[in-house]
Design an enzyme around this catalytic site. Structure first.
Site, PDB file in Angstrom:
ATOM      1  N   ASP A 158     -14.028  -4.928   0.668  1.00 54.63           N
ATOM      2  CA  ASP A 158     -13.353  -3.993   1.576  1.00 54.63           C
ATOM      3  C   ASP A 158     -14.314  -2.860   2.005  1.00 54.63           C
ATOM      4  O   ASP A 158     -13.969  -2.023   2.827  1.00 54.63           O
ATOM      5  CB  ASP A 158     -12.124  -3.405   0.867  1.00 54.63           C
ATOM      6  CG  ASP A 158     -11.096  -2.839   1.835  1.00 54.63           C
ATOM      7  OD1 ASP A 158     -11.061  -3.284   3.002  1.00 54.63           O
ATOM      8  OD2 ASP A 158     -10.319  -1.943   1.435  1.00 54.63           O
ATOM      9  N   LYS A 167      -2.298  -9.301   3.783  1.00 54.44           N
ATOM     10  CA  LYS A 167      -3.664  -9.715   3.452  1.00 54.44           C
ATOM     11  C   LYS A 167      -3.647 -10.944   2.543  1.00 54.44           C
ATOM     12  O   LYS A 167      -4.444 -11.864   2.702  1.00 54.44           O
ATOM     13  CB  LYS A 167      -4.419  -8.551   2.784  1.00 54.44           C
ATOM     14  CG  LYS A 167      -4.754  -7.432   3.779  1.00 54.44           C
ATOM     15  CD  LYS A 167      -5.192  -6.129   3.096  1.00 54.44           C
ATOM     16  CE  LYS A 167      -5.347  -5.015   4.120  1.00 54.44           C
ATOM     17  NZ  LYS A 167      -5.578  -3.690   3.492  1.00 54.44           N
ATOM     18  N   GLN A 179      -5.706  -1.167  -2.477  1.00 55.57           N
ATOM     19  CA  GLN A 179      -4.968  -0.657  -1.313  1.00 55.57           C
ATOM     20  C   GLN A 179      -4.869   0.867  -1.398  1.00 55.57           C
ATOM     21  O   GLN A 179      -4.503   1.418  -2.414  1.00 55.57           O
ATOM     22  CB  GLN A 179      -3.563  -1.291  -1.281  1.00 55.57           C
ATOM     23  CG  GLN A 179      -2.743  -0.904  -0.052  1.00 55.57           C
ATOM     24  CD  GLN A 179      -3.331  -1.435   1.255  1.00 55.57           C
ATOM     25  OE1 GLN A 179      -3.839  -2.560   1.306  1.00 55.57           O
ATOM     26  NE2 GLN A 179      -3.303  -0.612   2.293  1.00 55.57           N
TER      27      GLN A 179
END
Lengths: 279, 279
Positions: free
Chosen positions: B121, B54, B98
């Site tokens: 996200d 990413k 994450q």
């Protein structure tokens, strides 16, 4: 063999009885009366009736209701200020904003001004997400009432195919989340669904929340299904063709006396919970 | 006739190309580089790979990435403090935590520490509710990526029967909300659904998000359906029996090269939007 009735009046009265005892114990122990503030903007006759009914029921179980009535020309800013005042008032445990508000009001902003801890009507985005994730927030009262009714009759939901007809913010969408949390396989139908009948024909559990009289035809109902009719249209008619559906369903809510009383019982139960959490 | 491929790599590259130009314009005009902070707790090899990927993609379009790596023994409190610091940092536009975090971490609390405006996200409860109500918050990246892929191929969703298999917080549940907002009739299947095959057989659009290799059998697919496979299991195998499904579907995502690249493109697109909203 016609369906058995899911008696919302009786089930709601049982819940109200329990609330009454718990409130009495709380107050006898020196606790404050659980207090629900009802906020009404304008003078829509149906809304006046609904809020009066909720306040009356509130007082019938020993709780306190606080009537806040604002003129139809109230601005969004004024309404937000009013709700924030109630949010900060330690004597208020739950806040109900009666909808619909007049069209010039930003209703979403008004709902969001209610602190989640006092959102006993389950209308905020926080409560919505909580319902989908099982995080212990308050239910939207009508879907929450339907869940309580199904549970009162021990009707299994896990693994069942549930179809929700309607996708409103306070009914269809939260209903889907609550049914999913109960492990049903959930389908959401709405105005753009070309063949609602096909979806309903496969459903073990049908929740009708369309707002159109007898939209759901009796012959759509799968034999043995459970039917919850959240509709309440002119002339005491639900969203389901009641008599014909009752010929096929195993369980069905009457209209009135089905979902309606459960909605108010859920509101009061959650107001008590809010008061207890607040100590 | 086998299905046509929904080429996620190509579509993602087109999106990344647009982002690159917009970032260049922004920076040339004196604007700050859009900045994505990636937060990784512990040293899970797959998570290390994902965050590195990413960050690399971020930099490839001219954006800045900020690597935050915390030891596996980090407490929830320490993680919350770190995320709050990033939340208050005007130089950070987007925050990606994450997951999965180590099991002792309260992951929900950590997600909720991300300000909605930086939740690129799409993992917070606020973003979740926004997706269901079309309120303009950020999408969960995988469902958001699938929606962008379907739109890139002009595949109609309104009135279509969509089946989502899986009900995880970042995939199945938000996916259902986005498909509903696009006017599909949405069914959510999951581990307690006794007959997933029956639901899939009626679906015009299938989104597989189970995390089990080839769980969805090819002969379940309705001829002419659209299949999005969000699975990514050992050996580059998706959640759908690809070859057999491709014999029946009209459109299908490859694995890899389907949903995966779209997830990252969505993340970066949303990071740019966050930066632009921040000005």
């Amino acid at each position: 063999m016609p369906a058995e009735l899911l008696d919302g009046t009786k089930t709601a009265n049982e819940i109200l009885g329990k609330i009454r005892s718990q409130v009495a114990v709380r107050v006898a122990g020196g606790g404050s009366k659980p207090t629900l503030a009802t906020v009404l903007v304008g003078a829509d006759p149906a809304s006046i009736t609904y809020t009066r009914m909720k306040r009356k029921r509130c007082e019938s179980v020993g709780m306190r209701s606080l009537k806040v009535e604002l003129p139809a020309e109230t601005t969004t800013e004024q309404l937000l200020a009013e709700i924030e005042k109630l949010g900060n008032d330690p004597g208020v445990h739950g806040i109900l904003l009666q909808h619909p508000c007049p069209p010039h009001i930003d209703e979403r902003a008004a709902f969001e001004a209610i602190p989640t801890a006092k959102d006993v009507d389950g209308v905020t985005l926080g409560s919505f997400a909580d319902m989908w994730f099982g995080l212990g927030g308050f239910d939207s009262c009508t879907p929450g009432g339907i869940m309580r009714l199904l549970r009162a009759y021990d009707l299994p939901l896990s693994g069942k195919r549930a179809v929700v007809i309607g996708r409103s913010a306070i009914l269809g969408k939260p209903m889907a989340g609550l049914l999913l949390a109960a492990d049903a396989t959930v389908t959401i139908c709405h105005s753009r669904t070309p063949d609602v009948a096909a979806a309903v024909r496969e459903a073990d559990v049908v929740v009708a929340a369309v707002g159109r009289a007898e939209f759901v035809k009796g012959d759509w109902i799968k034999p043995g299904a459970v039917v919850a009719d959240a509709g309440y249209n002119a002339g005491n008619v639900g969203d389901v063709e009641h008599a014909a559906a009752a010929e096929r369903a195993a369980w069905i809510t009457p209209v009135p006396g089905g979902v309606g009383p459960m909605t108010i019982a859920t509101l009061l139960e959650q107001t008590l919970v809010a008061a207890e959490r607040d100590a």
